[in-house]
Design a protein around this motif. Structure first.
Motif: not given
Length: 370
Positions: A165-180
Motif C-alpha cells: 500500500q505504501g509503495s502504491l501511494e508513493a507511485i501515485d504521488q511522485l513525479p514520473e521522472d523519479v526512478t523507483l
C-alpha cells in the motif's frame, strides 16, 4: 544387690517394649512409584492419538455447493470473463502483445520475451540475440531534457515493494521522472512494479551486498558475500534478479565490504554487463571499485552524490535537496537517493513541482548513467 544377683532370670521384670514407628515415607515412595508406573503403562498400552482431548467426527462430504465454478467445469464448458480493470483501455498484457501464452515469464513480468531467460531459479533478464538490452528497452526516455542544456537532477527512491500500500501511494504521488528501486522481498512485487511502470517510472532492483559489520548488520536473505566462490554469489544474484522484471539495472543495498573487494565484485559486474543491465552505486562507500569494474564491462553506471533523508524531517530534506540542486548547477548533473518514507515522498513531490522554475530539470536515473 546379692538378692538381685541370686534372683532367677525368669523372675526379673522386663522393661516395656518401645512402640514401633510406622514407615510413612516408604509407603509414600511406593505409592509414587506405583502411580508413575501405571501412567507409563497407560501411555505405552493405550492407542489414543488425541491424548484424551475431546473430539468429534464430522463427515467431509456436504451437500452445500462450495465451489460453483469447479462444479460447472466438471459438468460442462464454462466461459470466464476477465476483470475489465485488469488491463486498462489501450493496453494489453505483454504476453499477448508478444504472441505468447499468459503465465509465461514475459506475461508474468510484462517484459519483452527476447529479453528474458528462463532458469531453474526463475526468469531473469538477458541481452537479446540482436544486441538489445534491458537497460535500453525499459528506461524512461529523457533525450529532450538532456539536450536542453539545463542542469539535470535525478532522484532514486529506494526501499519500495515491502509495503504494497505504501509503495502504491508513493507511485501515485511522485513525479514520473523519479526512478523507483524495489527490494526483492515483497509478496506482491509483480503488482507494485507493474503499477510503477504503467505510471511511467523506470525501476531498479535492489541487490543486498555484504557490509563491513555483517552479519550484525544484515541486508537480507541471499546477500552476496566476500570470500565465496563466484558460482555461489551468481546463484544468489540470479535468485534476486528473478523476483520481478522490467528493470533497467540494479542498485546496491549496503555492501561497503563487497564493493571494495574486486575479486568478489568483478564476476557480478561482468554478469551485469553480459546481460545488458546498469549499476547504480548509492555513494555510501568511498572504497567501492564499481566505477572501474563498470567501465571495464561496459555497464551503464552512475554514483549517487547525496543521501537526501538521512535526517527524516521536512526541513532537513528540503535543505538536502537544495544542496543537490547546487551540485547540479556546479557539475551539470547530480543524483540523490531517498528512502520511501511518507515524509520523504511528500517533500519530493513538493520540491519537484517548482524545480523547472529554478532552471533545473528532473530526469530519470538512466539519463545520468554513462
Amino acid at each position: 544387690m546379692a538378692d538381685d544377683l541370686s534372683t532367677p532370670l525368669t523372675g526379673r521384670r522386663r522393661k516395656p517394649a518401645e512402640p514401633r514407628s510406622f514407615p510413612v515415607a516408604r509407603i509414600l515412595f511406593a505409592l509414587v512409584l506405583l502411580i508413575g508406573g501405571a501412567f507409563i503403562l497407560r501411555i505405552l498400552l493405550t492407542d489414543e492419538p488425541d491424548g484424551g482431548r475431546p473430539s468429534q467426527e464430522v463427515a467431509i462430504t456436504s451437500t452445500r455447493n462450495g465451489n460453483e465454478l469447479a462444479s460447472t467445469v466438471s459438468t460442462g464448458p464454462v466461459t470466464i470473463t476477465a476483470d475489465p480493470q485488469q488491463y486498462p483501455a489501450g493496453t494489453a498484457p505483454a504476453a499477448e502483445a508478444a504472441g505468447e501464452e499468459p503465465g509465461t515469464a514475459a506475461g508474468l513480468f510484462a517484459t519483452l520475451p527476447d529479453l528474458v531467460e528462463e532458469t531453474e531459479l526463475g526468469a531473469i533478464p538477458r541481452m537479446s540475440a540482436s544486441g538489445d538490452t534491458p537497460f535500453s528497452a525499459y528506461l524512461r526516455p529523457a533525450d529532450q531534457a538532456a539536450a536542453s542544456g539545463q542542469p539535470l537532477v535525478s532522484i532514486i527512491m529506494v526501499g519500495l515493494g515491502i509495503n504494497e500500500q505504501g509503495s502504491l501511494e508513493a507511485i501515485d504521488q511522485l513525479p514520473e521522472d523519479v526512478t523507483l528501486a524495489f527490494a526483492p522481498y515483497g509478496k506482491s512485487l509483480g503488482n507494485t512494479v507493474a503499477a510503477a511502470r504503467q505510471q511511467g517510472h523506470e525501476v531498479l532492483l535492489e541487490v543486498p551486498l555484504e557490509p563491513f559489520d555483517y552479519p550484525q548488520n544484515d541486508p537480507g536473505p541471499h546477500t552476496l558475500l566476500t570470500g565465496e566462490v563466484p558460482r555461489a554469489n551468481l546463484d544468489k544474484l540470479f535468485w534476486l534478479m528473478s523476483r520481478f522484471g522490467g528493470y533497467i539495472g540494479v542498485i546496491n543495498n549496503m555492501g561497503a565490504r563487497f564493493t571494495a573487494a574486486a575479486a568478489d565484485f568483478s564476476p557480478v559486474m561482468e554478469e551485469l554487463g553480459a546481460r545488458g543491465l546498469g549499476y547504480v552505486d548509492d555513494g555510501s562507500s568511498n572504497r567501492s571499485v564499481a566505477p572501474q569494474l563498470a567501465d571495464g564491462n561496459e555497464v551503464p553506471y552512475a554514483r549517487a552524490d547525496l543521501m537526501i533523508d538521512t535526517n527524516p524531517s521536512r526541513t532537513a530534506i528540503l535543505e538536502a535537496l537544495a544542496s543537490l540542486e547546487a551540485k547540479a548547477v556546479e557539475n551539470g548533473r547530480a543524483m540523490g537517493i531517498v528512502t520511501a518514507l511518507p515524509i520523504s515522498i511528500a517533500a519530493i513531490s513538493e520540491w519537484s513541482s517548482a524545480l523547472e522554475s529554478r532552471g533545473i530539470t528532473l530526469v530519470p536515473a538512466s539519463a545520468l548513467m554513462q
